[in-house]
Design a protein around this motif. Structure first.
Motif, PDB file in Angstrom:
ATOM      1  N   ALA A  85      14.969  18.046  -4.098  1.00 47.22           N
ATOM      2  CA  ALA A  85      16.058  17.290  -4.712  1.00 47.22           C
ATOM      3  C   ALA A  85      16.727  16.347  -3.724  1.00 47.22           C
ATOM      4  CB  ALA A  85      17.107  18.253  -5.289  1.00 47.22           C
ATOM      5  N   LEU A  86      16.680  16.684  -2.431  1.00 46.30           N
ATOM      6  CA  LEU A  86      17.397  15.900  -1.422  1.00 46.30           C
ATOM      7  C   LEU A  86      16.599  14.711  -0.906  1.00 46.30           C
ATOM      8  CD1 LEU A  86      18.848  18.842   0.722  1.00 46.30           C
ATOM      9  CD2 LEU A  86      19.986  17.570  -1.097  1.00 46.30           C
ATOM     10  N   LEU A  87      15.313  14.920  -0.652  1.00 45.98           N
ATOM     11  CA  LEU A  87      14.506  13.909   0.025  1.00 45.98           C
ATOM     12  C   LEU A  87      14.316  12.622  -0.768  1.00 45.98           C
ATOM     13  CD1 LEU A  87      12.939  13.496   2.685  1.00 45.98           C
ATOM     14  CD2 LEU A  87      10.896  14.297   1.490  1.00 45.98           C
ATOM     15  N   PRO A  88      14.080  12.672  -2.085  1.00 45.62           N
ATOM     16  CA  PRO A  88      13.790  11.424  -2.803  1.00 45.62           C
ATOM     17  C   PRO A  88      14.943  10.432  -2.842  1.00 45.62           C
ATOM     18  CG  PRO A  88      12.994  13.325  -4.043  1.00 45.62           C
ATOM     19  CD  PRO A  88      13.861  13.852  -2.949  1.00 45.62           C
ATOM     20  N   GLY A  89      16.173  10.897  -2.687  1.00 45.03           N
ATOM     21  CA  GLY A  89      17.295   9.971  -2.717  1.00 45.03           C
ATOM     22  C   GLY A  89      17.616   9.429  -4.094  1.00 45.03           C
ATOM     23  N   ARG A  90      17.210  10.123  -5.126  1.00 46.66           N
ATOM     24  CA  ARG A  90      17.472   9.707  -6.503  1.00 46.66           C
ATOM     25  C   ARG A  90      18.002  10.892  -7.298  1.00 46.66           C
ATOM     26  NH1 ARG A  90      11.864   6.316  -7.645  1.00 46.66           N
ATOM     27  NH2 ARG A  90      12.363   4.491  -6.363  1.00 46.66           N
ATOM     28  N   PRO A  91      19.314  11.107  -7.307  1.00 44.18           N
ATOM     29  CA  PRO A  91      20.390  10.335  -6.672  1.00 44.18           C
ATOM     30  C   PRO A  91      20.498  10.658  -5.179  1.00 44.18           C
ATOM     31  CG  PRO A  91      21.318  12.235  -7.773  1.00 44.18           C
ATOM     32  CD  PRO A  91      19.843  12.240  -8.094  1.00 44.18           C
ATOM     33  N   LYS A  92      21.400   9.953  -4.508  1.00 44.19           N
ATOM     34  CA  LYS A  92      21.562  10.128  -3.072  1.00 44.19           C
ATOM     35  C   LYS A  92      22.420  11.361  -2.790  1.00 44.19           C
ATOM     36  CE  LYS A  92      21.202   5.179  -2.005  1.00 44.19           C
ATOM     37  NZ  LYS A  92      21.859   4.015  -1.371  1.00 44.19           N
ATOM     38  N   ILE A  93      21.756  12.484  -2.600  1.00 44.37           N
ATOM     39  CA  ILE A  93      22.442  13.733  -2.287  1.00 44.37           C
ATOM     40  C   ILE A  93      22.212  14.041  -0.813  1.00 44.37           C
ATOM     41  CG2 ILE A  93      22.691  16.168  -2.872  1.00 44.37           C
ATOM     42  CD1 ILE A  93      21.251  15.565  -5.525  1.00 44.37           C
ATOM     43  N   ASN A  94      23.279  14.023  -0.017  1.00 48.08           N
ATOM     44  CA  ASN A  94      23.173  14.287   1.430  1.00 48.08           C
ATOM     45  C   ASN A  94      22.146  13.383   2.108  1.00 48.08           C
ATOM     46  OD1 ASN A  94      25.027  16.501   1.210  1.00 48.08           O
ATOM     47  ND2 ASN A  94      23.352  17.812   0.518  1.00 48.08           N
ATOM     48  N   ASN A  95      22.023  12.166   1.659  1.00 50.67           N
ATOM     49  CA  ASN A  95      20.924  11.300   2.087  1.00 50.67           C
ATOM     50  C   ASN A  95      21.383   9.845   2.049  1.00 50.67           C
ATOM     51  OD1 ASN A  95      18.465   9.979   2.494  1.00 50.67           O
ATOM     52  ND2 ASN A  95      17.345  11.199   0.999  1.00 50.67           N
ATOM     53  N   TRP A  96      21.220   9.140   3.165  1.00 51.54           N
ATOM     54  CA  TRP A  96      21.525   7.711   3.196  1.00 51.54           C
ATOM     55  C   TRP A  96      20.518   6.905   2.379  1.00 51.54           C
ATOM     56  CZ3 TRP A  96      25.936   5.785   5.183  1.00 51.54           C
ATOM     57  CH2 TRP A  96      26.650   6.558   6.098  1.00 51.54           C
ATOM     58  N   ALA A  97      19.285   7.390   2.311  1.00 50.15           N
ATOM     59  CA  ALA A  97      18.240   6.755   1.493  1.00 50.15           C
ATOM     60  C   ALA A  97      18.125   5.256   1.771  1.00 50.15           C
ATOM     61  CB  ALA A  97      18.498   7.014   0.008  1.00 50.15           C
ATOM     62  N   PHE A  98      17.875   4.910   3.031  1.00 53.60           N
ATOM     63  CA  PHE A  98      17.706   3.515   3.422  1.00 53.60           C
ATOM     64  C   PHE A  98      16.349   2.970   2.981  1.00 53.60           C
ATOM     65  CE2 PHE A  98      20.528   4.758   7.181  1.00 53.60           C
ATOM     66  CZ  PHE A  98      21.665   4.198   6.617  1.00 53.60           C
ATOM     67  N   GLU A  99      16.218   1.657   3.014  1.00 50.40           N
ATOM     68  CA  GLU A  99      14.932   0.980   2.816  1.00 50.40           C
ATOM     69  C   GLU A  99      14.695   0.014   3.973  1.00 50.40           C
ATOM     70  OE1 GLU A  99      14.760  -1.007  -0.967  1.00 50.40           O
ATOM     71  OE2 GLU A  99      13.850   0.741  -1.925  1.00 50.40           O
ATOM     72  N   THR A 100      13.426  -0.250   4.241  1.00 52.92           N
ATOM     73  CA  THR A 100      13.080  -1.258   5.235  1.00 52.92           C
ATOM     74  C   THR A 100      13.012  -2.629   4.580  1.00 52.92           C
ATOM     75  OG1 THR A 100      10.667  -1.269   4.925  1.00 52.92           O
ATOM     76  CG2 THR A 100      11.595   0.492   6.293  1.00 52.92           C
ATOM     77  N   VAL A 101      12.909  -3.645   5.408  1.00 54.23           N
ATOM     78  CA  VAL A 101      12.566  -4.964   4.890  1.00 54.23           C
ATOM     79  C   VAL A 101      11.088  -4.938   4.509  1.00 54.23           C
ATOM     80  CG1 VAL A 101      14.324  -6.077   6.306  1.00 54.23           C
ATOM     81  CG2 VAL A 101      11.975  -5.880   7.182  1.00 54.23           C
ATOM     82  N   PRO A 102      10.618  -5.879   3.692  1.00 53.13           N
ATOM     83  CA  PRO A 102       9.190  -5.896   3.337  1.00 53.13           C
ATOM     84  C   PRO A 102       8.305  -5.889   4.584  1.00 53.13           C
ATOM     85  CG  PRO A 102      10.410  -7.419   1.947  1.00 53.13           C
ATOM     86  CD  PRO A 102      11.375  -6.936   2.998  1.00 53.13           C
ATOM     87  N   GLN A 103       7.251  -5.087   4.519  1.00 52.24           N
ATOM     88  CA  GLN A 103       6.365  -4.891   5.661  1.00 52.24           C
ATOM     89  C   GLN A 103       5.014  -5.569   5.436  1.00 52.24           C
ATOM     90  OE1 GLN A 103       7.329  -2.768   8.646  1.00 52.24           O
ATOM     91  NE2 GLN A 103       9.064  -3.747   7.616  1.00 52.24           N
ATOM     92  N   PRO A 104       4.713  -6.629   6.185  1.00 53.33           N
ATOM     93  CA  PRO A 104       3.409  -7.283   6.037  1.00 53.33           C
ATOM     94  C   PRO A 104       2.237  -6.319   6.234  1.00 53.33           C
ATOM     95  CG  PRO A 104       4.886  -8.667   7.316  1.00 53.33           C
ATOM     96  CD  PRO A 104       5.589  -7.365   7.124  1.00 53.33           C
ATOM     97  N   GLY A 105       2.401  -5.354   7.154  1.00 50.68           N
ATOM     98  CA  GLY A 105       1.328  -4.396   7.420  1.00 50.68           C
ATOM     99  C   GLY A 105       1.113  -3.398   6.302  1.00 50.68           C
ATOM    100  N   LEU A 106       2.060  -3.324   5.365  1.00 50.62           N
ATOM    101  CA  LEU A 106       1.952  -2.425   4.212  1.00 50.62           C
ATOM    102  C   LEU A 106       1.834  -3.229   2.927  1.00 50.62           C
ATOM    103  CD1 LEU A 106       4.583   0.333   5.128  1.00 50.62           C
ATOM    104  CD2 LEU A 106       2.169   0.167   5.786  1.00 50.62           C
ATOM    105  N   ASN A 107       1.110  -4.322   3.008  1.00 50.86           N
ATOM    106  CA  ASN A 107       0.881  -5.198   1.845  1.00 50.86           C
ATOM    107  C   ASN A 107       2.181  -5.700   1.227  1.00 50.86           C
ATOM    108  OD1 ASN A 107      -1.870  -4.989   2.162  1.00 50.86           O
ATOM    109  ND2 ASN A 107      -2.158  -3.435   0.585  1.00 50.86           N
ATOM    110  N   GLY A 108       3.170  -5.935   2.099  1.00 50.03           N
ATOM    111  CA  GLY A 108       4.417  -6.537   1.648  1.00 50.03           C
ATOM    112  C   GLY A 108       5.408  -5.584   1.018  1.00 50.03           C
TER     113      GLY A 108
END
Length: 536
Positions: A51-74
């Motif tokens: 329940a905590l890791l997915p961040g949906r909802p954000k329970i005890n979790n900042w749940a950040f995202e990166t900027v688009p990654q060219p090495g990961l197909n954008g």
């Protein structure tokens, strides 16, 4: 409010440091944490990470995202980070791994005096309360409880056997004389006591037992927004709570302990960092320190999953719901059963080439289908396996997305920007597939979910780029060292600013070969000694 020490961030390192510093009744310590107290049931029950890791909802979790990654197909990557006392140790899989001794020798050789394996081992041992007892490599009396798994599944033992069928030897202790091999992970979990089977986060181990001390003030729901400076000296921390703005003055030292993302962000918000970047965000420059936020390293991870007709694992189905209730009652009774699972029960450290000095790949074997960090669910039962390259060449950065202290930082790991990382990930994915297709797992295999039909290297590599993501080990953004790009010295003091240190995984010069929580706790243990011996 005025204190001797103010610590910004109550994660793994901050929890340890606050507890250790406040052992001296003559000093006053303040710990600021943006999240809650880290005591709720979803944290204490190891299986609660679903329940905590997915961040949906954000329970005890900042749940950040990166900027688009060219090495990961954008694609944008996902970056869960713990938001509670205990930090990521409150939402992780509890795996107790130190890395390889040569990782620390590399730190010392790069100019980090005092951080060789011989010099850090005593701090690992001091922290550790290992169920196996004391030895030359392990401690038995430390606050961090390190346990055998309460109720590992037969499936996980079959994984270890499958590794053996691929000439990967069994290893009972990944933190022992040799790291290479396959086995069941030890976990940071209470054992042999009233709390048997509960998660032993850094807060549960160190901080919660210390919170009755009169010289320790812990303020939760308090997000640090800036470091107070008097010229080139840190004098306190500004923070924000539901009641508004406040500040905590530090008579001796301020410690930044926000992790690989939060620590550089707080320094940058305070005007400490690359002058041109600060000017671009209209942040007044207090101290031009070019290395802040640079040198980001992380373990990129690729997962493959199988569906199974066996039901003795975590899954979505009628039997699973019935079993879940049964296991919850069992766990509440004696701490055993599937609620005590770390999910990643089995693992292995592998060499992509037999001639290597040390393993360069790690496997995590999961007793459930894991897809997109648990954010994409599958009906039924199954198992998964992760592979990650342990010492990536790719380097990224953390910068400000804006001068708003409540905005998320801009995170750019630049995954697979170095082709050597891509080549090793491809080799690791093929080695992992061989293990999962071994006879020992035959009775559990039903249908492979992701890579069936991908035979050519180009096809498989494109698939890796379309699905790979972090396994949650970002480090290095406030690098320790003595060169111009180092942020802190080997005493963890910020170059050019007195009364200011950084203590967390961000100070690691290079990523260690394994999970990063135990090394982060070690860093805080050592930092406490460094600070106690400092005459201010």
């Amino acid at each position: 409010m005025k204190f001797d020490y103010v610590i910004a961030g109550g994660g793994s390192a901050g929890s340890v440091l606050a507890a250790r510093l406040s052992e001296d009744p003559s000093v006053n310590v303040c710990l600021l944490e943006a999240g809650g107290d880290g005591k709720d049931l979803l944290i204490r029950a190891p299986a609660g990470i679903v329940a905590l890791l997915p961040g949906r909802p954000k329970i005890n979790n900042w749940a950040f995202e990166t900027v688009p990654q060219p090495g990961l197909n954008g694609r944008r990557g996902y970056q869960p980070r713990g938001k509670a006392l205990g930090g990521c140790s409150a939402i992780n899989a509890m795996l107790y791994i130190r890395g390889h001794p040569t990782d620390y020798e590399g730190w010392a050789e790069a100019g980090c005096k005092g951080w060789s394996w011989k010099e850090v081992l005593p701090y690992f041992k001091r922290a550790e309360g290992n169920q196996r007892g004391a030895s030359d490599l392990h401690g038995a009396d430390g606050p961090l409880r390190v346990a055998e798994q309460q109720s590992p599944r037969a499936l996980s033992r079959a994984f270890v056997a499958a590794c053996g069928e691929n000439q990967i030897r069994a290893n009972h202790d990944f933190n022992g004389p040799e790291q290479e091999g396959a086995g069941l992970y030890q976990v940071t979990q209470f054992w042999g006591e009233k709390r048997n089977g509960e998660r032993c986060s850094a807060a549960a181990a160190y901080l919660h037992p210390a919170m009755g001390r009169k010289n320790l003030t812990v303020i939760t729901g308090a997000q640090a927004t800036g470091i107070m400076l008097d010229g080139k000296r840190a004098t306190g921390v500004r923070y924000r709570t539901a009641k508004g703005e406040a500040f905590a003055q530090a008579g001796r030292e301020v410690v930044v302990s926000g992790g690989a993302f939060g620590s550089p962000q707080l320094l940058l918000l305070s005007g400490i960092g690359p002058a041109k970047e600060l000017a671009a965000q209209n942040v007044p420059v207090a101290h031009d320190l070019p290395g802040v936020g640079k040198n980001l390293q992380d373990h990129l991870d690729f997962i493959t999953s199988w569906k199974s007709r066996d039901t003795d694992m975590m899954g979505l189905g009628l039997r699973g719901m019935v079993n879940l209730v049964k296991h919850m009652l069992q766990w509440r009774k004696d701490g055993t059963g599937m609620i005590a699972t770390p999910y990643a029960e089995g693992g292995a450290f592998l060499k992509s080439d037999p001639g290597l000095e040390r393993p360069d790949l790690q496997l995590h074997f999961i007793i459930a289908i894991v897809d997109n960090h648990g954010r994409k669910m599958h009906l039924g039962y199954g198992f998964s396996c992760h592979v990650c390259a342990l010492r990536p060449y790719s380097r990224g950065e953390v910068t400000l997305a804006s001068a708003d202290p409540l905005a998320a930082p801009r995170i750019d790991p630049r995954y697979l920007s170095d082709e050597r990382d891509a080549a090793l990930m491809l080799k690791g994915a093929k080695m992992m597939r061989n293990v999962l297709e071994a006879p020992a797992l035959a009775k559990y295999r039903h249908k492979e979910l992701h890579t069936t039909g991908l035979t050519g290297d180009a096809e498989l590599m494109d698939h890796i780029r379309s699905r790979a993501d972090t396994i949650y080990h970002p480090v290095g953004t406030c690098r320790m060292g003595t060169d111009d790009m180092a942020v802190v010295d080997p005493q963890l003091r910020v170059h050019g600013i007195s009364g200011l240190r950084v203590v967390d995984a961000s100070v690691m010069p290079t990523l260690i070969g394994g999970n990063t929580n135990a090394p982060t706790i070690m860093i805080a243990e050592k930092a406490a000694d460094l600070m106690k011996n400092t005459v201010v």
